[in-house]
Design a protein around this motif. Structure first.
Motif: not given
Length: 205
Positions: A65-68, A75-76, A196-203
């Protein structure tokens, strides 16, 4: 962010993206793809699932949630649940606090309720143990993120999930009551935050 300490923590984990193994990045990309493919939706729901909904699932819910929020994916919406009801383990809550978030215990008892606040202008994450299909969680149109292998074995099929993604993390429970407890919970929290920060950085924009 709510504190300088949390901002500094986030800067430090971003520096660790290169340390994430390539096979792990491929798994995390499944989560990023799920979110990116639904960028036009008003809400994208993620439910993080582990057997007891006590440690890894809460850490995953919070940091995702923080990463989003950090990367502008407003919207996440992140949730957590388990196959059994226990409690949000106090050591997991303390690991989040050590990163600079504001952690408040607002209800006592066998299954206490916490607010986990990461930004002054965002709703806090509400932390308490619940079943994955509890009415508090979305009932359809969500991704089920399995964060421990036991939950994956016990929940092989979730009929209402759009997608099921396995992203397992080692359980810090084995360090409970040892001198290493605080350090190991913080280390697991940091790993989960980093990934999870890595994952959201690739959106995809």
């Amino acid at each position: 962010m709510i504190t300088t300490q949390l901002d500094e923590f986030i800067q430090s984990i971003q520096e660790d993206f290169a340390k994430i193994p390539e096979d792990r990045k491929k798994v995390l990309q499944q989560l990023a793809n799920f979110v990116s493919e639904r960028k036009e939706q008003a809400a994208v729901n993620l439910v993080f699932i582990c057997v007891h909904n006590s440690r890894r699932s809460h850490l995953s819910q919070f940091w995702a949630q923080v990463a989003a929020h950090y990367y502008g994916a407003y919207h996440v919406f992140c949730y957590s649940g388990g196959t059994e009801v226990t409690e949000l383990n106090p050591a997991a809550a303390e690991a989040i606090r050590q990163s600079g978030a504001e952690v408040r215990l607002i209800s006592h008892g066998k299954n206490p309720i916490y607010t986990l606040k990461y930004d002054q202008n965002a709703r806090p994450v509400i932390g308490f143990s619940k079943l994955f299909d509890d009415s508090y969680n979305p009932q359809e149109k969500f991704a089920a993120i399995m964060v421990c292998s036991t939950a994956d074995d016990n929940c092989p099929y979730i009929a209402t999930a759009d997608q099921r993604i396995l992203i397992p993390f080692e359980d810090p429970k084995k360090y409970d009551g040892t001198p290493q407890q605080a350090a190991q919970y913080f280390e697991r929290s940091k790993q989960i935050a980093t990934e999870f920060f890595y994952a959201f950085s690739t959106l995809r924009k």
